[in-house]
Design a protein around this motif. Structure first.
Motif, PDB file in Angstrom:
ATOM      1  N   SER A  31       0.828  -1.223   0.000  1.00 48.37           N
ATOM      2  CA  SER A  31       0.000   0.000   0.000  1.00 48.37           C
ATOM      3  C   SER A  31       0.854   1.260   0.000  1.00 48.37           C
ATOM      4  N   ILE A 220       7.770   0.057   9.172  1.00 45.84           N
ATOM      5  CA  ILE A 220       6.361   0.009   8.743  1.00 45.84           C
ATOM      6  C   ILE A 220       6.253   0.017   7.219  1.00 45.84           C
ATOM      7  N   GLN A 224       6.273  -8.216   6.156  1.00 48.15           N
ATOM      8  CA  GLN A 224       6.731  -8.982   7.318  1.00 48.15           C
ATOM      9  C   GLN A 224       8.011  -9.776   7.067  1.00 48.15           C
ATOM     10  N   GLN A 227      10.740  -7.272   7.423  1.00 50.07           N
ATOM     11  CA  GLN A 227      10.815  -6.871   8.836  1.00 50.07           C
ATOM     12  C   GLN A 227      11.561  -7.930   9.639  1.00 50.07           C
ATOM     13  N   LYS A 249       3.379   2.191  17.291  1.00 49.64           N
ATOM     14  CA  LYS A 249       2.429   1.212  16.760  1.00 49.64           C
ATOM     15  C   LYS A 249       3.137   0.070  16.022  1.00 49.64           C
ATOM     16  N   GLU A 250       4.379  -0.181  16.414  1.00 47.91           N
ATOM     17  CA  GLU A 250       5.131  -1.287  15.816  1.00 47.91           C
ATOM     18  C   GLU A 250       5.440  -2.314  16.905  1.00 47.91           C
ATOM     19  N   THR A 251       5.731  -3.514  16.488  1.00 44.77           N
ATOM     20  CA  THR A 251       6.154  -4.513  17.462  1.00 44.77           C
ATOM     21  C   THR A 251       7.044  -5.545  16.785  1.00 44.77           C
ATOM     22  N   TRP A 254       6.079 -10.835  16.594  1.00 43.73           N
ATOM     23  CA  TRP A 254       5.860 -11.952  15.681  1.00 43.73           C
ATOM     24  C   TRP A 254       7.097 -12.276  14.843  1.00 43.73           C
TER      25      TRP A 254
ATOM     26  N   GLU B  64      -6.507  -0.172  18.578  1.00 48.28           N
ATOM     27  CA  GLU B  64      -5.742   0.530  17.556  1.00 48.28           C
ATOM     28  C   GLU B  64      -4.747  -0.492  17.030  1.00 48.28           C
ATOM     29  N   LEU B  66      -1.667  -2.513  15.488  1.00 45.78           N
ATOM     30  CA  LEU B  66      -0.243  -2.324  15.285  1.00 45.78           C
ATOM     31  C   LEU B  66       0.055  -2.572  13.816  1.00 45.78           C
ATOM     32  N   ASP B  67       1.187  -2.109  13.352  1.00 46.90           N
ATOM     33  CA  ASP B  67       1.602  -2.364  11.983  1.00 46.90           C
ATOM     34  C   ASP B  67       1.637  -3.871  11.713  1.00 46.90           C
ATOM     35  N   LYS B  68       1.042  -4.289  10.604  1.00 49.00           N
ATOM     36  CA  LYS B  68       0.988  -5.684  10.135  1.00 49.00           C
ATOM     37  C   LYS B  68       0.142  -6.587  11.050  1.00 49.00           C
ATOM     38  N   GLU B  69      -0.693  -5.985  11.874  1.00 46.76           N
ATOM     39  CA  GLU B  69      -1.592  -6.791  12.709  1.00 46.76           C
ATOM     40  C   GLU B  69      -2.645  -7.463  11.831  1.00 46.76           C
ATOM     41  N   TYR B  86      -3.789   1.695   6.628  1.00 46.88           N
ATOM     42  CA  TYR B  86      -4.037   1.008   5.366  1.00 46.88           C
ATOM     43  C   TYR B  86      -4.479  -0.433   5.611  1.00 46.88           C
ATOM     44  N   VAL B  87      -5.387  -0.916   4.764  1.00 46.34           N
ATOM     45  CA  VAL B  87      -5.655  -2.338   4.741  1.00 46.34           C
ATOM     46  C   VAL B  87      -4.702  -2.914   3.695  1.00 46.34           C
ATOM     47  N   GLU B  88      -3.925  -3.896   4.108  1.00 47.67           N
ATOM     48  CA  GLU B  88      -2.884  -4.450   3.252  1.00 47.67           C
ATOM     49  C   GLU B  88      -3.323  -5.833   2.750  1.00 47.67           C
ATOM     50  N   LEU B  89      -2.842  -6.235   1.598  1.00 49.04           N
ATOM     51  CA  LEU B  89      -3.139  -7.592   1.127  1.00 49.04           C
ATOM     52  C   LEU B  89      -2.626  -8.592   2.162  1.00 49.04           C
ATOM     53  N   GLN B  92      -4.230  -8.024   6.605  1.00 50.28           N
ATOM     54  CA  GLN B  92      -3.541  -7.338   7.691  1.00 50.28           C
ATOM     55  C   GLN B  92      -3.562  -5.827   7.483  1.00 50.28           C
ATOM     56  N   ALA B  94      -1.543  -2.045   7.641  1.00 51.24           N
ATOM     57  CA  ALA B  94      -0.234  -1.412   7.608  1.00 51.24           C
ATOM     58  C   ALA B  94      -0.465   0.038   8.007  1.00 51.24           C
ATOM     59  N   ILE B  95       0.542   0.668   8.583  1.00 51.71           N
ATOM     60  CA  ILE B  95       0.405   2.071   8.955  1.00 51.71           C
ATOM     61  C   ILE B  95       1.474   2.881   8.247  1.00 51.71           C
TER      62      ILE B  95
END
Lengths: 276, 190
Positions: A31, A220, A224, A227, A249-251, A254, B64, B66-69, B86-89, B92, B94-95
């Protein structure tokens, strides 16, 4: 105006860039990557995606501009003031107590606002001379901007001054810069001891070991898979019991290396390396 | 009529939308077990408090992301302060800290654009009260990709700039007051 980019076009572009310039964007988050490309099409007034491809293929000098535009360079001084307070009050005192000198790496430093924030905070607490700071970014031209320390007055007043106030610094942010027309110029003495280097996190090569890494709102833009690789690299670049701070807002929970870190502060996303 | 048709409800709102969202979250039937994605304009420097305020009356958990949640059914997702969502393919989120759009971050246009790209005709978009034009373009994209569009009745909105902007550039499927939005969703989606 083009409103969307086909997945296949993305594939062709990343292939071309990889072959011709040896930068791999194939694992960037889709995106955001698409959005940056659409922005480039708009800025350069390309009315087809093909025109961008032709330019990349035929004009190597254009690639530098492309690289600058593809990376997001929106940043602030003292973004998330509570994280900076935590750093000042908890993390750095521990590090400076046990170390003669503390090495800090700003991975993906962009235009350098966080590097200045760090330098200001270190100076206010008498740590600046005992710190060794590395600031790296994939984009050469943004590093020049970071070194120059020249920012729009507008941003300083609306954003950075307020963040600094919320952070609770010991003075006024304006004590660290002078106004020149529409811009401000940061006090160069703050960063005289900082090493700026071109470095591509996606390239996978560690260049040093440090006690603290700030890599906030950088990963971000990666998917993944990437990452996961970059977290390995960051883990490798930390001494044992060193700290890694990512965006709020990152972690890394995983990722493969998750078990090699403990969470020190979940709200501010501060992690500590506990094993190799 | 629309039972099992939609994969997500995407809601955009700004000034005057808070109370409407609170009502939706309190009154939407729990059987509707799809994700609800909220992009609401909010103060950039205030990270905490919004989820808590929305949670008081909500039947569903609100987070809220997280990125790639991973996006889960039955959960309400709120775009975090000072990030685009963003809604990612790959099911998940993305921010991004990308430039503001329509003077906003999070920008409704971007959440709607990316969500409709992923969900296509299975997206249901709702634009609520608000004082700028953000969301109008996103709603247009959502409609073009076959999604279903719903706008709060401008007459009911505290500020109707946003809903009017959406109505001006897209043939919106339904224009409804809050009561009717709730009734419509509970009837058609369950």
């Amino acid at each position: 105006m083009i409103e969307d980019i086909e997945i296949n076009d993305l594939r062709l572009l990343t292939q071309l860039v990889k072959e011709k310039y040896d930068y791999d964007f194939s694992n960037y988050a889709i995106s955001s990557f698409k959005r940056r490309l659409l922005r480039i099409l708009e800025i350069y007034k390309f009315d087809t995606f093909d025109k961008l491809m032709v330019k990349l293929r035929n004009e190597p000098s254009f690639f530098k501009e492309f690289l600058s535009e593809i990376t997001v360079n929106v940043t602030e001084m003292f973004r998330d003031p509570s994280m900076w307070r935590e750093l000042r009050d908890k993390i750095l005192p521990t590090l400076f107590q046990s170390h003669e000198s503390v090495k800090i790496w700003h991975a993906g430093c962009s235009s350098g606002e966080e590097v200045y924030s760090m330098a200001i905070m270190l100076k206010e607490n008498g740590w600046l001379d005992k710190a060794k700071i590395f600031a790296t970014d994939i984009d050469h031209s943004i590093l020049s901007k970071a070194k120059e320390g020249k920012y729009a007055v507008k941003n300083m007043h609306e954003l950075n001054d307020k963040n600094y106030f919320r952070f609770g610094g010991k003075s006024q942010l304006s004590d660290y810069y002078k106004i020149e027309g529409q811009n401000i110029l940061m006090d160069k003495k703050l960063v005289s001891n900082i090493t700026y280097m071109e470095h591509n996190l996606a390239g996978g090569i560690a260049f040093t070991k440090v006690d603290l890494i700030l890599c906030r709102n950088v990963l971000i833009y990666f998917n993944q898979n990437l990452q996961n690789d970059v977290f390995k690299l960051l883990h490798q670049s930390l001494f044992n019991y060193g700290y890694l701070i990512v965006g709020s807002k990152e972690t890394l929970v995983w990722c493969d290396i998750a078990s090699k870190f403990i969470t020190v502060n979940n709200e501010e996303k501060i992690f500590k390396k506990i094993r190799d | 009529m629309f039972k099992d048709k939609f994969k997500a409800i995407i809601i955009g709102g700004s000034a005057g939308s808070f109370q409407v969202v609170v009502r939706l979250l309190a009154e939407l039937d729990e059987k509707m077990d799809i994700p609800i994605i909220l992009c609401l304009h909010r103060l950039k420097h205030v990270r905490n408090g919004f989820v808590e305020a929305l949670s008081i009356k909500s039947k569903r958990p609100i987070v809220e992301p997280l990125d790639k949640e991973k996006i889960r059914k039955g959960v309400v997702y709120l775009a975090p302060a000072n990030y685009h969502l963003y809604v990612e393919l790959g099911n998940q989120f993305a921010i991004s800290t990308d430039e503001m759009v329509n003077n906003s971050r999070p920008a409704i246009d971007l959440t709607f654009d990316t969500a409709s790209y992923v969900y296509k005709e299975k997206a249901l978009g709702i634009i609520l009260s608000g004082a700028n034009r953000d969301g109008a373009w996103g709603m247009k994209r959502l409609k073009e990709r076959g999604g279903y569009t719903l706008v709060q009745d401008p007459e009911e909105c505290t500020i109707n700039t946003m809903t009017t902007a959406a109505l001006n550039i897209t043939q919106i499927d339904q224009v409804l007051k809050t009561d009717d939005i709730i009734r419509f969703l509970n009837k058609e989606l369950c």
